[in-house]
Enzyme design. Structure first.
Site, PDB file in Angstrom:
ATOM      1  N   ASP A  62       1.339 -12.368   6.757  1.00 29.87           N
ATOM      2  CA  ASP A  62       1.178 -11.151   7.559  1.00 29.87           C
ATOM      3  C   ASP A  62       1.475 -11.464   9.029  1.00 29.87           C
ATOM      4  O   ASP A  62       0.750 -12.222   9.677  1.00 29.87           O
ATOM      5  CB  ASP A  62      -0.239 -10.601   7.420  1.00 29.87           C
ATOM      6  CG  ASP A  62      -0.376  -9.167   7.920  1.00 29.87           C
ATOM      7  OD1 ASP A  62       0.255  -8.829   8.945  1.00 29.87           O
ATOM      8  OD2 ASP A  62      -1.114  -8.387   7.286  1.00 29.87           O
TER       9      ASP A  62
ATOM     10  N   HIS B  22       2.568  -7.685   5.718  1.00 38.87           N
ATOM     11  CA  HIS B  22       1.667  -6.606   6.117  1.00 38.87           C
ATOM     12  C   HIS B  22       1.950  -5.388   5.249  1.00 38.87           C
ATOM     13  O   HIS B  22       2.919  -4.658   5.479  1.00 38.87           O
ATOM     14  CB  HIS B  22       1.913  -6.291   7.589  1.00 38.87           C
ATOM     15  CG  HIS B  22       0.921  -5.348   8.181  1.00 38.87           C
ATOM     16  ND1 HIS B  22      -0.380  -5.718   8.456  1.00 38.87           N
ATOM     17  CD2 HIS B  22       1.031  -4.048   8.564  1.00 38.87           C
ATOM     18  CE1 HIS B  22      -1.016  -4.699   8.999  1.00 38.87           C
ATOM     19  NE2 HIS B  22      -0.196  -3.669   9.059  1.00 38.87           N
TER      20      HIS B  22
ATOM     21  N   SER C 282      -3.979  -1.473   7.304  1.00 35.80           N
ATOM     22  CA  SER C 282      -3.542  -1.506   8.700  1.00 35.80           C
ATOM     23  C   SER C 282      -4.419  -0.594   9.575  1.00 35.80           C
ATOM     24  O   SER C 282      -5.635  -0.791   9.630  1.00 35.80           O
ATOM     25  CB  SER C 282      -2.062  -1.114   8.773  1.00 35.80           C
ATOM     26  OG  SER C 282      -1.517  -1.370  10.049  1.00 35.80           O
TER      27      SER C 282
END
Length: 370
Positions: free
Chosen positions: A132, A166, A46
């Site tokens: 995601d 994610h 991320s």
């Protein structure tokens, strides 16, 4: 039997927390270690993935390879939060790879990053989950396209067919693969840490061994800040970072070096030791002679505004955030050089929120293009 296993697992975790909490108080500079030449690799998830890309491009002369879980292309946000939260996350149709490559060349011409042709020597490992919802797979496709301009595709591995959300991906710990939530580590029954390390270190024989709680150490991040940053909090970094140093490395064995960057809401303040302890990297490190360093951010509600403890991927530390002059990048560089050289780094004045930013020329160019 199950109760016994659960108790032992809980007891081991309590012991780890105790060890880390004790060393937390006495965080010191790095110990002297024997780092193998040309062994530095990095990874991130991320915002940590975005930071890894930024660091890789900024210091391509020293990074041998990078692993990216749900990241964005270099300089995608261009010092603009709105762009970061739209094009760079959920609307990849507005990302121009050609423009980012030109911005990279401009940054190099301004001596803000290393020569991007160095990237050709690197290896790249990418992960993008089909499910995601935070960083759409189309964004990671742009990451691939950006890097393919510099790196032979034969040296790039791109996982994009697993239905993960994610998250950092593991096969030993975490939420269900399609789940979105803390600590943002998902068990997808894929040994992603092992896969990425084998790709980044192709000529080494890597082994998996149980991690040793006594191999977790802390260090003071304050020692590696640019001279014009008096407190890590000024750039949303924590006072203390963590590292996993296998016993053999502490005993003088020459070891490889890997830096791993957590994502938003994954720092110590958000998830305690869950990320540091459960990436799956430490077990491979223990068996393979790899030192893993986990730098840390803090959550900040104002100046800078970074409430989720993200690494700077949109410019909250200033327009130079993605270059060698970026204060977080400079701090991490100082950490790396200190470890690799075994000598205290000569810290320099940074450009924290500088009005004389070199990257303003790049920003001006990009705005004209738009």
């Amino acid at each position: 039997m199950n109760l016994t296993i659960q108790f032992c697992s809980f007891f081991s975790f309590v012991c780890l927390v105790f060890i880390l909490r004790c060393t937390f108080v006495y965080a010191q500079p790095f110990p002297k270690l024997n780092i193998a030449p040309n062994s530095l690799t990095i990874s991130g998830i991320s915002s940590g993935a975005a930071f890894s890309v930024q660091y890789h491009v900024a210091h391509s002369s020293i990074v041998q390879g990078t692993a990216i879980f749900a990241g964005i292309p270099y300089y995608c946000a261009a010092d603009d939060l709105e762009t970061a939260l739209t094009a760079c996350t959920v609307d990849p149709s507005n990302i121009s790879v050609d423009e980012l490559i030109l911005a990279t060349s401009t940054a190099y011409s301004l001596d803000s990053i290393d020569d991007p042709t160095n990237l050709a020597q690197s290896r790249l490992w990418l992960w993008s989950g089909l499910n995601d919802t935070i960083i759409k797979q189309g964004v990671m496709d742009k990451v691939y396209s950006y890097y393919a301009n510099y790196i032979n595709p034969a040296k790039i591995v791109y996982w994009k067919n697993v239905s993960s959300e994610h998250a950092w991906i593991s096969n030993t710990f975490g939420n269900a693969c399609p789940y979105l939530g803390s600590p943002f580590i998902n068990n997808c029954h894929v040994d992603a840490p092992g896969q990425l390390l084998h790709h980044l270190y192709p000529s080494d024989t890597l082994k998996f061994r149980p991690k040793n709680p006594s191999s977790f150490l802390t260090f003071s991040q304050h020692n590696y800040l640019p001279l014009d940053v008096l407190d890590p909090a000024e750039i949303s970094m924590a006072k203390t970072g963590y590292m996993y140093v296998p016993q053999a490395c502490r005993n003088g064995q020459q070891c490889k070096l890997h830096f791993c960057f957590h994502g938003c809401e994954q720092n110590y303040a958000s998830v305690n030791f869950s990320f540091v302890n459960n990436t799956g990297l430490n077990e491979w490190a223990e068996g393979s002679g790899i030192i893993v360093v986990y730098p840390q951010t803090i959550n900040s509600e104002y100046d800078p505004f970074n409430p989720e403890g993200c690494w700077d991927w949109w410019g909250y530390t200033g327009p130079d955030y993605a270059t060698q002059e970026g204060p977080q990048i400079e701090s991490v560089y100082n950490m790396m050089i200190t470890l690799m050289s075994g000598q205290p780094v000569e810290r320099k004045e940074g450009n924290k929120k500088s009005g004389a930013s070199k990257m303003k020329e790049v920003l001006s160019f990009q705005k004209k293009k738009r």
